[in-house]
Design an enzyme around this catalytic site. Structure first.
Site, PDB file in Angstrom:
ATOM      1  N   ASP A 289       0.840  -1.211   0.000  1.00 38.50           N
ATOM      2  CA  ASP A 289       0.000   0.000   0.000  1.00 38.50           C
ATOM      3  C   ASP A 289       0.873   1.259   0.000  1.00 38.50           C
ATOM      4  O   ASP A 289       0.550   2.246  -0.659  1.00 38.50           O
ATOM      5  CB  ASP A 289      -0.942  -0.009   1.213  1.00 38.50           C
ATOM      6  CG  ASP A 289      -1.835  -1.235   1.214  1.00 38.50           C
ATOM      7  OD1 ASP A 289      -2.335  -1.598   0.140  1.00 38.50           O
ATOM      8  OD2 ASP A 289      -2.008  -1.851   2.281  1.00 38.50           O
TER       9      ASP A 289
ATOM     10  N   HIS B 290      -5.491  -3.591   5.489  1.00 34.81           N
ATOM     11  CA  HIS B 290      -4.968  -3.944   4.166  1.00 34.81           C
ATOM     12  C   HIS B 290      -6.083  -4.456   3.265  1.00 34.81           C
ATOM     13  O   HIS B 290      -5.926  -5.425   2.547  1.00 34.81           O
ATOM     14  CB  HIS B 290      -3.850  -4.970   4.344  1.00 34.81           C
ATOM     15  CG  HIS B 290      -3.179  -5.373   3.064  1.00 34.81           C
ATOM     16  ND1 HIS B 290      -2.535  -4.467   2.246  1.00 34.81           N
ATOM     17  CD2 HIS B 290      -3.046  -6.569   2.465  1.00 34.81           C
ATOM     18  CE1 HIS B 290      -2.048  -5.106   1.193  1.00 34.81           C
ATOM     19  NE2 HIS B 290      -2.351  -6.385   1.304  1.00 34.81           N
TER      20      HIS B 290
END
Ligand code: APR
Length: 317
Positions: free
Chosen positions: A152, A179
């Site tokens: 990310d 996530h």
């Protein structure tokens, strides 16, 4: 630097293979122990021909798992099934929960001192499963359990650098939360170097980062989820972890760890300081702007549900 053994579980997979190569090239690794239920001998034979000093060993099937893990300083786990179009990361739960639990149990028994890095999705649930599994064995140390969310950060850095024409290597965007989907929250207001976005740009950039995994799943059209970028991101996390273990100061990464930065949310991704025993400190969130504060409040129900799902699974079994 000290000798460092890294065990990679799920080494023959889409993430496992490129991650093996990156770890074979890592100057802090002395032994790379590869484990999978299929295909690992070939990966190890292939990799062992690269003339770097890292010793590569192959371990196949449950009876060879203990040997893979014993003496490991760092265990990286990408074992499991990947996402297909139409699936969310949470849809992977039923298969991957059991795989992670079994592998973490083996790690808890054979290398209780090691730092564990979980890549297997859904990370929001598999990390709580790992924590409960280690607790049941009496070896849980929250400093040594890390959910890998580095992809990310890598994506946020890339997209912001592209959008602003900045040098890729200069941009750093912290990403907090979890996530999966809306639980992924880039803190664009804390980007280095500072960048400014209109409210509309902020929303679009945030959604682009949150949706990036799904873009890859769709582009691969049934052949799986992100592997190369995931391996790249995991190699960065492993390198930072090994630097910390070797006593290097001031190594910070965002990661999904046990945390009290948000009340009532036992695991949360935020910036952490890495040290000689894993996570040395969970850094707070810093100052959020109004958009980020609202997005944080909005994600909490989903994040809590996914964490609880992992905790419940581990308690039930
Ligand atoms: N023990 C060890 N390895 C296993 C086990 C197990 N119990 N079960 C499956 N594996 C191995 C498979 O044999 C395969 O080699 O895990 C590997 C997974 O590879 P892929 O199917 O190619 O999946 P990949 O794309 O690497 O993703 C793995 O990481 O990011 C997450 O969402 C992703 O959960 C998925 C995982």
């Amino acid at each position: 630097c000290e000798a460092r053994k890294v065990a990679l579980l799920g080494a023959a997979g889409g993430i496992g293979q490129p991650l093996s190569l990156l770890l074979k090239m890592n100057k802090f690794v002395t032994e790379l122990a590869l484990y999978d239920i299929v295909g690992v001998a070939g990966v190890a034979a292939d990799l062992s021909h690269c003339n770097t000093p890292v010793k590569v060993t192959a371990h196949t099937g449950p009876e060879e798992l203990a040997g893979c893990l014993s003496g490991a300083d760092l265990v990286v786990i990408p074992a499991g099934v990947p996402r297909k179009p139409g699936m969310t990361r949470d849809d992977l739960f039923n298969t991957n929960a059991g795989i992670v639990q079994g592998l973490v149990q083996a790690a808890g028994k054979n290398c209780p001192q090691a730092v564990l890095e979980i890549i297997t999705n859904p990370v929001n649930s598999t990390v709580p499963i790992a924590a409960e599994t280690l607790k049941a064995l009496g070896v849980y140390d929250p400093k040594k359990l890390i959910g890998v969310t580095s992809l990310d950060i890598v994506r946020a850095n890339t997209f912001v650098a592209e959008a602003r024409g900045l040098d890729m290597k200069d941009v750093d965007v912290p990403v907090i939360g979890g996530h999966a989907g809306a639980t992924i929250l880039p803190l664009l207001s804390q980007t280095t170097p500072p960048v400014t976005f209109t409210e509309a740009e902020k929303k679009a950039m945030t959604e682009k980062i949150q949706n990036a995994g799904t873009v890859v799943v769709e582009a691969k059209a049934g052949k799986g989820s992100a592997t190369l970028s995931m391996a790249y991101a995991a190699a960065r996390m492993a390198e930072s972890t090994l630097l910390g273990l070797n006593g290097e100061p001031n190594i910070y990464e965002c990661a999904f760890v046990q945390s009290d930065v948000v009340a009532g949310v036992p695991f949360f991704a935020s910036k952490v300081l890495l040290g000689p025993h894993g996570v040395a400190k969970v850094v707070g969130l810093g100052e959020l702007d109004a958009f980020e504060s609202a997005a944080l409040q909005d994600m909490l129900p989903q994040l809590k549900t996914e964490i609880q799902k992992g905790l419940d699974f581990a308690k039930k079994v």
